[in-house]
Design an enzyme around this catalytic site. Structure first.
Site, PDB file in Angstrom:
ATOM      1  N   HIS A 117      99.097  41.585  -1.746  1.00 28.17           N
ATOM      2  CA  HIS A 117      99.594  41.881  -3.084  1.00 28.17           C
ATOM      3  C   HIS A 117     100.867  41.002  -3.475  1.00 28.17           C
ATOM      4  O   HIS A 117     101.511  40.391  -2.707  1.00 28.17           O
ATOM      5  CB  HIS A 117      99.875  43.385  -3.117  1.00 28.17           C
ATOM      6  CG  HIS A 117     101.209  43.747  -2.635  1.00 28.17           C
ATOM      7  ND1 HIS A 117     101.108  43.923  -1.130  1.00 28.17           N
ATOM      8  CD2 HIS A 117     102.604  44.116  -2.738  1.00 28.17           C
ATOM      9  CE1 HIS A 117     102.377  44.509  -0.573  1.00 28.17           C
ATOM     10  NE2 HIS A 117     103.385  44.385  -1.624  1.00 28.17           N
ATOM     11  N   ASP A 119     104.135  41.659  -5.763  1.00 25.42           N
ATOM     12  CA  ASP A 119     105.231  42.832  -6.156  1.00 25.42           C
ATOM     13  C   ASP A 119     105.043  43.052  -7.665  1.00 25.42           C
ATOM     14  O   ASP A 119     105.293  42.035  -8.516  1.00 25.42           O
ATOM     15  CB  ASP A 119     106.449  42.502  -5.765  1.00 25.42           C
ATOM     16  CG  ASP A 119     106.899  42.954  -4.120  1.00 25.42           C
ATOM     17  OD1 ASP A 119     105.932  43.501  -3.522  1.00 25.42           O
ATOM     18  OD2 ASP A 119     107.800  42.390  -3.696  1.00 25.42           O
ATOM     19  N   HIS A 267     101.882  38.640  -0.521  1.00 27.26           N
ATOM     20  CA  HIS A 267     102.317  39.186   0.961  1.00 27.26           C
ATOM     21  C   HIS A 267     101.455  40.232   1.129  1.00 27.26           C
ATOM     22  O   HIS A 267     101.014  41.129   0.599  1.00 27.26           O
ATOM     23  CB  HIS A 267     103.874  39.092   1.065  1.00 27.26           C
ATOM     24  CG  HIS A 267     104.513  40.357   0.094  1.00 27.26           C
ATOM     25  ND1 HIS A 267     104.614  40.233  -1.153  1.00 27.26           N
ATOM     26  CD2 HIS A 267     104.657  41.752   0.567  1.00 27.26           C
ATOM     27  CE1 HIS A 267     105.049  41.394  -1.594  1.00 27.26           C
ATOM     28  NE2 HIS A 267     105.056  41.980  -0.684  1.00 27.26           N
ATOM     29  N   ARG A 284     114.294  46.994   0.301  1.00 25.17           N
ATOM     30  CA  ARG A 284     114.256  46.045  -0.242  1.00 25.17           C
ATOM     31  C   ARG A 284     114.764  45.959  -1.688  1.00 25.17           C
ATOM     32  O   ARG A 284     115.076  47.119  -2.366  1.00 25.17           O
ATOM     33  CB  ARG A 284     112.580  45.793  -0.782  1.00 25.17           C
ATOM     34  CG  ARG A 284     112.112  44.633  -1.486  1.00 25.17           C
ATOM     35  CD  ARG A 284     110.727  44.787  -2.092  1.00 25.17           C
ATOM     36  NE  ARG A 284     110.781  45.719  -2.944  1.00 25.17           N
ATOM     37  CZ  ARG A 284     109.767  46.217  -3.874  1.00 25.17           C
ATOM     38  NH1 ARG A 284     108.366  45.758  -3.536  1.00 25.17           N
ATOM     39  NH2 ARG A 284     109.808  47.048  -4.882  1.00 25.17           N
TER      40      ARG A 284
END
Length: 312
Positions: A117, A119, A267, A284
């Site tokens: 995907h 982000d 990623h 994150r």
């Protein structure tokens, strides 16, 4: 590959296409403007930068992110840490839970492609950069993969490039993103559903490169094509996104940190969560991005839900 020494950075490329390991300085210390400029140039070239042995704090991580722009809330759908709402904490055990989607897509997205995907593309202004830091890392397992979406576009035939340069696709929240969180975030913002219309190819705002902007997790359909045509083309493009020759694989270690260009990479990770039970925790943050623009000048538009805001 050999070590590439810049004025301040020591870079060790991990593949010819994507990924470089950075050494030579301490992320707990403030960075001067020249070093930040070198980091930006390195991200433009290698798309993903890996740092090891960086025992930084939450505050250090936030300071690092602000060198690249304003920070967003942790996630449009999920709350961040109460003390630091910019930080999204993830545990490997969460990937094993059943995650029903919001029930809004009208067309099926491409096959899952094992978690690949980009982000937050279900908003019209996805984040520009993501910075992920290891908090609790298993002795083995939990690796992450990244793919170079510029290389994926360049690898297509000129006729396919010409076809997709002027197309747009809908990105929606799906089961991967929806989770089981609240419908309203702690800050009072609605937690979805979201949908956005994006160019199928975007022009990178810093490098001018064309990027294959297909998110296997949330791209539901291509506008203007019949459903079968849309699905076949999306499957073809998603396979390009996930080709091994465009990838780099990162074996996490304690206190490792990764910065990646969310405008030019996809990623997947942790790729093997179903096969290990060891604890794995990461944190994150995301840097605010702009509306993607296609080669024909089309600018992304929100279809449902608001834009991704700035918090600090």
């Amino acid at each position: 590959m050999p070590l590439l020494q810049r004025n301040r950075l020591a870079l060790r490329p991990l593949t010819p296409v994507i990924g470089a390991e950075v050494s030579g300085f301490d992320l707990r210390q403030p960075l001067d403007a020249d070093t930040v400029a070198e980091l930006q140039a390195a991200i433009n070239r290698w798309k993903v930068l890996f740092f090891r042995d960086q025992p930084i704090s939450d505050e250090d991580q936030l300071r690092l992110g602000r060198y690249f722009g304003a920070l967003t809330p942790a996630h449009p759908i999920a709350d961040g840490l109460e003390a630091h709402p910019e930080i999204w904490e993830r545990h490997a055990s969460e990937y094993k839970k059943h995650r029903p989607d919001l029930g809004i897509p009208t067309s099926k997205p491409p096959r899952d492609y094992k978690g690949w995907h980009i982000d937050i593309t279900f908003v019209a202004n996805p984040n520009s950069y993501s910075i992920l830091r290891g908090i609790e890392i298993p002795a083995y397992g939990g690796d992450t993969l990244w793919s170079n979406l510029v290389a994926a576009y360049d690898g297509l035939s000129p006729r396919i490039q010409s076809l997709i340069d002027g197309l747009q696709a809908v990105h929606r929240t799906g089961s991967y993103d929806a989770g089981s969180g609240p419908r309203v975030r702690r800050d009072g913002k609605p937690a979805g559903p979201f949908a956005a219309l994006h160019p199928l190819v975007r022009v990178h705002p810093h490098t001018g490169e064309k990027v294959l902007f297909v998110n296997p997790g949330t791209t539901s359909h291509i506008v203007g094509l019949r459903e079968r045509e849309s699905q076949v083309l999306l499957d073809l493009l998603a396979e390009e996104v996930t080709r091994p020759e465009y990838q780099v694989r990162f074996h996490w270690s304690p206190h490792a940190l990764v910065i990646w260009d969310n405008q030019a990479t996809a990623h997947a990770g942790p790729i093997d969560y179903a096969h290990f039970d060891a604890p794995r925790t990461v944190r994150r943050i995301t840097v605010a991005g702009e509306l993607p623009v296609g080669p024909d000048g089309f600018r992304s538009q929100p279809l449902e839900g608001e834009l991704f805001g700035v918090i600090s």
